[in-house]
Design a protein around this motif. Structure first.
Motif, PDB file in Angstrom:
ATOM      1  N   ASN A   8       0.821  -1.216   0.000  1.00 42.24           N
ATOM      2  CA  ASN A   8       0.000   0.000   0.000  1.00 42.24           C
ATOM      3  C   ASN A   8       0.849   1.257   0.000  1.00 42.24           C
ATOM      4  OD1 ASN A   8      -1.842  -2.065   1.949  1.00 42.24           O
ATOM      5  ND2 ASN A   8      -2.916  -1.029   0.280  1.00 42.24           N
ATOM      6  N   ALA A   9       2.079   1.140   0.516  1.00 39.13           N
ATOM      7  CA  ALA A   9       2.964   2.296   0.597  1.00 39.13           C
ATOM      8  C   ALA A   9       3.515   2.728  -0.760  1.00 39.13           C
ATOM      9  CB  ALA A   9       4.115   2.016   1.567  1.00 39.13           C
ATOM     10  N   SER A  12       1.084   6.986  -0.682  1.00 39.86           N
ATOM     11  CA  SER A  12       0.547   7.321   0.636  1.00 39.86           C
ATOM     12  C   SER A  12       0.233   8.805   0.704  1.00 39.86           C
ATOM     13  CB  SER A  12       1.536   6.935   1.744  1.00 39.86           C
ATOM     14  OG  SER A  12       2.783   7.594   1.568  1.00 39.86           O
ATOM     15  N   ARG A  25      -9.334  11.295   6.677  1.00 40.48           N
ATOM     16  CA  ARG A  25      -8.929   9.950   6.248  1.00 40.48           C
ATOM     17  C   ARG A  25     -10.129   9.138   5.767  1.00 40.48           C
ATOM     18  NH1 ARG A  25      -6.187  10.340  11.292  1.00 40.48           N
ATOM     19  NH2 ARG A  25      -7.493   8.674  12.148  1.00 40.48           N
ATOM     20  N   THR A  35      -4.519   3.231  -1.204  1.00 37.41           N
ATOM     21  CA  THR A  35      -3.514   4.190  -0.734  1.00 37.41           C
ATOM     22  C   THR A  35      -3.354   4.126   0.783  1.00 37.41           C
ATOM     23  OG1 THR A  35      -4.043   5.662  -2.578  1.00 37.41           O
ATOM     24  CG2 THR A  35      -2.882   6.629  -0.697  1.00 37.41           C
ATOM     25  N   LEU A  36      -2.109   4.136   1.242  1.00 38.06           N
ATOM     26  CA  LEU A  36      -1.828   4.125   2.680  1.00 38.06           C
ATOM     27  C   LEU A  36      -2.073   5.519   3.254  1.00 38.06           C
ATOM     28  CD1 LEU A  36      -0.713   2.670   5.196  1.00 38.06           C
ATOM     29  CD2 LEU A  36       1.597   3.263   4.408  1.00 38.06           C
ATOM     30  N   LEU A  37      -2.834   5.581   4.335  1.00 36.63           N
ATOM     31  CA  LEU A  37      -3.161   6.846   4.975  1.00 36.63           C
ATOM     32  C   LEU A  37      -2.427   6.975   6.305  1.00 36.63           C
ATOM     33  CD1 LEU A  37      -7.033   6.855   4.352  1.00 36.63           C
ATOM     34  CD2 LEU A  37      -5.215   7.793   2.896  1.00 36.63           C
ATOM     35  N   TYR A  38      -2.115   8.200   6.669  1.00 35.39           N
ATOM     36  CA  TYR A  38      -1.400   8.480   7.924  1.00 35.39           C
ATOM     37  C   TYR A  38      -2.201   9.429   8.801  1.00 35.39           C
ATOM     38  CZ  TYR A  38       2.926   6.266   6.389  1.00 35.39           C
ATOM     39  OH  TYR A  38       3.864   5.345   5.995  1.00 35.39           O
ATOM     40  N   SER A 207      10.373   5.711   0.115  1.00 34.85           N
ATOM     41  CA  SER A 207       9.367   6.575  -0.493  1.00 34.85           C
ATOM     42  C   SER A 207       9.903   7.997  -0.525  1.00 34.85           C
ATOM     43  CB  SER A 207       8.059   6.554   0.310  1.00 34.85           C
ATOM     44  OG  SER A 207       7.401   5.308   0.202  1.00 34.85           O
ATOM     45  N   MET A 230       4.980   9.581  -1.402  1.00 32.52           N
ATOM     46  CA  MET A 230       4.099  10.160  -0.386  1.00 32.52           C
ATOM     47  C   MET A 230       3.717  11.570  -0.830  1.00 32.52           C
ATOM     48  SD  MET A 230       4.890  10.802   3.681  1.00 32.52           S
ATOM     49  CE  MET A 230       4.578   9.113   4.219  1.00 32.52           C
TER      50      MET A 230
END
Length: 335
Positions: A8-9, A12, A25, A35-38, A207, A230
């Motif tokens: 997924n990364a 992001s 999010r 997509t990776l979420l933070y 990334s 990212m």
């Protein structure tokens, strides 16, 4: 790497203070399943000493989602990482990039680039405390450091401490004399240095972050050999432009999404938020850029900006605002 969250990364959305909260999010997840979420940065002292457990709140629908921690005490960060793992997060990320004065005074963020040994101790302690991935988001250096010398040594220490993934903001951070906003724009970007780090650390998932504004630009980095990209402000201000085609273009899975569908899918979420005592603008402030570049986008933004703060404002306002946006089929045939 075979871990799903590492896949997924490939793309992001960067952790951004005051922006990537749980409402943001949830919206982004409706636009992209992959997509990776933070999270926003959560300080370890707030969790460990302050027991501010509400800072860990998130919806199951947000996954895959990573918790970003700020701190510099290995034991405290290890405990905070365990709390994040227990709360269900898929990854723990350590902030070694934020340049704000408040962060510096707490001895975390970008100032830690000057203390790679301490960062390594923190990463090792977290790595040993949890079963999920522990990652680092860093700068290429700070102030008068020479990134060509500092960054390779920093990454070597991270790898030795058990870190398998890093996100590198390709700018220096100037801790004296520049504001956090200026630190996002003024120091020059050095993408070639990040590329060289990937060549030097072939087993490290690298990334790139900083100044990336489109999926086309992201794809160019992936095609050049980086493991992930990212994206920060562009994903916030134009979420549809970055995320609606990401699953197909970046991950090769799924179908494109439509921002109109995301708006309608947000309505039950918003109704639940309002029923819990929340306010409409707390959610809709993240939705203002959904139709960026589309006819009617200005009235969409204006309606939500001016009316979502009003007492009693409800989810019906979204349908009203959506009525100003030209349907996509008509948009395609517009002259």
């Amino acid at each position: 790497m075979s871990k799903p969250v590492a896949q997924n990364a490939r793309l992001s959305v960067a952790p951004m203070m005051d922006w990537t909260d749980r409402h943001c999010r949830y919206l982004h997840r409706l636009l992209s399943r992959e997509t990776l979420l933070y999270t926003e940065m959560v300080t370890a002292p707030a969790l460990v000493r302050g027991r501010a457990m509400h800072l860990l709140s998130h919806s199951p629908e947000e996954h895959p989602v990573a918790l970003q921690l700020g701190g510099s005490d290995p034991a405290e960060l290890a405990e905070a990482a365990q709390m994040g793992e227990a709360a269900g997060y898929d990854e723990i990320n350590l902030n070694v990039g934020c340049p704000s004065d408040r962060v510096q005074s707490g001895c975390f963020g970008a100032v830690l680039m000057e203390r790679p040994g301490l960062v390594a101790d923190c990463v090792r302690a977290m790595h040993d405390a949890v079963r999920i991935d522990v990652t680092v988001k860093c700068r290429i250096g700070v102030d008068d450091q020479d990134p060509e010398k500092v960054l390779p040594e920093f990454l070597r220490r991270m790898v030795d401490a058990g870190c398998e993934r890093v996100a590198i903001h390709a700018r220096k951070a100037w801790l004296q004399g520049l504001s956090p906003k200026e630190n996002r724009d003024i120091p020059p970007l050095d993408y070639p240095l990040v590329m060289r780090m990937k060549e030097q650390f072939r087993d490290l998932h690298v990334s790139v972050n900083g100044g990336i504004t489109s999926l086309a630009q992201a794809k160019s980095f992936l095609d050049a050999g980086l493991d992930g990209v990212m994206i920060g402000r562009a994903a916030y201000y134009d979420p549809a432009g970055v995320l609606c085609t990401a699953d197909r273009e970046i991950f090769g899975t799924g179908q494109d999404s439509l921002p109109e569908n995301a708006v309608r899918a947000m309505i039950p979420y918003i109704d639940a938020h309002l029923a819990d005592g929340g306010r409409l603008h707390q959610v809709t402030r993240h939705m203002l850029g959904l139709f960026s570049g589309r006819p009617g986008a200005r009235m969409w933004r204006r309606t939500l900006s001016e009316q979502a703060h009003r007492p009693g404002a409800g989810s019906d306002l979204l349908e009203e605002a959506l009525g100003f946006v030209t349907p996509l089929a008509e948009d395609r045939h517009a002259v």
